[in-house]
Design a protein around this motif. Structure first.
Motif, PDB file in Angstrom:
ATOM      1  N   LEU A 189     -28.519 -32.350 -40.395  1.00 33.15           N
ATOM      2  CA  LEU A 189     -27.330 -31.746 -39.801  1.00 33.15           C
ATOM      3  C   LEU A 189     -27.069 -30.360 -40.380  1.00 33.15           C
ATOM      4  O   LEU A 189     -26.837 -29.386 -39.650  1.00 33.15           O
ATOM      5  N   GLU A 190     -27.124 -30.242 -41.699  1.00 39.39           N
ATOM      6  CA  GLU A 190     -26.843 -28.956 -42.336  1.00 39.39           C
ATOM      7  C   GLU A 190     -27.878 -27.908 -41.966  1.00 39.39           C
ATOM      8  O   GLU A 190     -27.530 -26.745 -41.698  1.00 39.39           O
ATOM      9  N   ASN A 191     -29.163 -28.297 -41.951  1.00 32.90           N
ATOM     10  CA  ASN A 191     -30.218 -27.349 -41.588  1.00 32.90           C
ATOM     11  C   ASN A 191     -30.077 -26.893 -40.138  1.00 32.90           C
ATOM     12  O   ASN A 191     -30.293 -25.718 -39.817  1.00 32.90           O
ATOM     13  N   ARG A 192     -29.728 -27.835 -39.265  1.00 32.27           N
ATOM     14  CA  ARG A 192     -29.584 -27.500 -37.849  1.00 32.27           C
ATOM     15  C   ARG A 192     -28.461 -26.480 -37.654  1.00 32.27           C
ATOM     16  O   ARG A 192     -28.621 -25.482 -36.949  1.00 32.27           O
ATOM     17  N   ILE A 229     -29.032 -22.439 -36.484  1.00 33.53           N
ATOM     18  CA  ILE A 229     -28.478 -21.960 -35.208  1.00 33.53           C
ATOM     19  C   ILE A 229     -27.534 -20.783 -35.423  1.00 33.53           C
ATOM     20  O   ILE A 229     -27.658 -19.733 -34.775  1.00 33.53           O
ATOM     21  N   TYR A 230     -26.604 -20.902 -36.356  1.00 33.32           N
ATOM     22  CA  TYR A 230     -25.558 -19.886 -36.454  1.00 33.32           C
ATOM     23  C   TYR A 230     -25.972 -18.703 -37.326  1.00 33.32           C
ATOM     24  O   TYR A 230     -25.516 -17.578 -37.080  1.00 33.32           O
ATOM     25  N   ASN A 231     -26.834 -18.907 -38.300  1.00 30.18           N
ATOM     26  CA  ASN A 231     -27.327 -17.759 -39.061  1.00 30.18           C
ATOM     27  C   ASN A 231     -28.246 -16.893 -38.206  1.00 30.18           C
ATOM     28  O   ASN A 231     -28.194 -15.661 -38.266  1.00 30.18           O
ATOM     29  N   GLU A 232     -29.102 -17.525 -37.406  1.00 35.31           N
ATOM     30  CA  GLU A 232     -30.015 -16.761 -36.549  1.00 35.31           C
ATOM     31  C   GLU A 232     -29.271 -16.011 -35.453  1.00 35.31           C
ATOM     32  O   GLU A 232     -29.676 -14.925 -35.046  1.00 35.31           O
ATOM     33  N   SER A 233     -28.178 -16.579 -34.968  1.00 30.79           N
ATOM     34  CA  SER A 233     -27.416 -15.936 -33.891  1.00 30.79           C
ATOM     35  C   SER A 233     -26.358 -14.964 -34.418  1.00 30.79           C
ATOM     36  O   SER A 233     -25.736 -14.244 -33.640  1.00 30.79           O
ATOM     37  N   GLY A 234     -26.159 -14.952 -35.735  1.00 29.94           N
ATOM     38  CA  GLY A 234     -25.174 -14.053 -36.331  1.00 29.94           C
ATOM     39  C   GLY A 234     -23.734 -14.462 -36.093  1.00 29.94           C
ATOM     40  O   GLY A 234     -22.816 -13.652 -36.230  1.00 29.94           O
ATOM     41  N   ILE A 235     -23.517 -15.729 -35.751  1.00 32.77           N
ATOM     42  CA  ILE A 235     -22.154 -16.237 -35.515  1.00 32.77           C
ATOM     43  C   ILE A 235     -21.571 -16.751 -36.827  1.00 32.77           C
ATOM     44  O   ILE A 235     -22.216 -17.536 -37.530  1.00 32.77           O
ATOM     45  N   ASP A 236     -20.382 -16.291 -37.148  1.00 30.79           N
ATOM     46  CA  ASP A 236     -19.743 -16.724 -38.390  1.00 30.79           C
ATOM     47  C   ASP A 236     -19.283 -18.171 -38.257  1.00 30.79           C
ATOM     48  O   ASP A 236     -18.819 -18.603 -37.192  1.00 30.79           O
ATOM     49  N   TYR A 237     -19.394 -18.916 -39.342  1.00 29.91           N
ATOM     50  CA  TYR A 237     -18.971 -20.319 -39.335  1.00 29.91           C
ATOM     51  C   TYR A 237     -18.728 -20.757 -40.773  1.00 29.91           C
ATOM     52  O   TYR A 237     -19.088 -20.065 -41.731  1.00 29.91           O
TER      53      TYR A 237
END
Length: 260
Positions: free
Chosen positions: A161-164, A168-176
């Motif tokens: 779950l953590e890797n997924r 997804i969000y690091n590659e897309s540059g979306i903050d989370y």
């Protein structure tokens, strides 16, 4: 094999290193089997802070939502203003409450999980080759699990779950942010600072009375999708079970000596 408290503490400490203190797995509760299958397929239903606030207000039940969700609410007993040079009292104000919340939080999707790190698991058996654990819930918690959390529970590998999510969000540059909820009083200084700085960590605070939820939270810096689903791809590790059968499970870790 019987193990002493000291040996149990040592085992848990060493096991905890395997996951860097993060949960070995996450639990995601839901109302029916269709929802459980959605979660296994990586379709995570989200809601906003505003939804959770209204849920408690409408149900009247604490824990079925949270009226303080993503809100800082501080009660002041007395406000006084003094002259710095003379020390003379210049102004007083009566007690009251000030509240901090942000309109943008009405659009941010939030997904909640129950996270169980090794440090919270119960050791039931241990020897030179394995350690067996059970979940840390009490009998009363197991009895109320279906009504408080949901009829079904999906168990997901913590690492997957953590890797997924990070991929997804690091590659897309979306903050989370995806981390453990801190259960504390509203006036704890780091909680106040998170709101003063408008930091994303403000999503990780809840009042102390909800600590039984053991929540880990994902909050994503996007607007809520129309269908509320956060799609992260099908999980290879996920399985679901009826919530009242969680008490029948135990978790086994096998190991062997390395080297000669």
């Amino acid at each position: 094999m019987s193990v002493s408290k000291e040996e149990k503490d040592y085992l848990i400490k060493e096991m905890d290193k395997l996951t860097n203190g993060r949960p070995l797995f996450y639990l995601k509760f839901c109302a029916n089997e269709k929802f459980a299958q959605d979660i296994c397929n990586g379709n995570l239903y989200s809601n906003t802070a505003e939804y959770f606030r209204q849920q408690e207000i409408e149900s009247g039940e604490r824990g079925q939502g949270d009226r303080f969700e993503a809100i800082l609410s501080i009660k002041t007993e007395k406000i006084t203003v003094y002259n710095r040079e003379t020390g003379e009292l210049w102004l007083t104000a009566p007690k009251g409450t000030f509240t901090v919340q942000f309109d943008s939080d009405k659009k941010i999707p939030i997904v909640s999980f129950v996270g169980i790190p090794f440090s919270e698991m119960n050791i039931i058996e241990a020897d030179e080759t394995h350690t067996s654990f059970t979940l840390p819930f009490t009998e009363d918690e197991y009895k109320s699990m279906t009504t408080k959390f949901g009829k079904y529970c999906v168990v997901i590998s913590g690492k997957e779950l953590e890797n997924r999510i990070s991929t997804i969000y690091n590659e897309s540059g979306i903050d989370y942010i995806f981390d453990k909820i801190e259960y504390c009083d509203q006036n704890r200084i780091d909680r106040i600072q998170a709101f003063n700085k408008r930091a994303k960590e403000r999503y990780l605070y809840k009042n102390s009375d909800l600590a039984y939820q053991r929540e880990y939270r994902l909050a994503i810096g996007i607007e809520m999708p129309e269908d509320h689903f956060i799609r992260v791809g099908k999980f290879s590790s996920a399985q679901y079970i009826e919530s009242d059968k969680l008490k029948d499970l135990y978790y086994n870790v096998n190991y062997k000596t390395v080297g000669g």
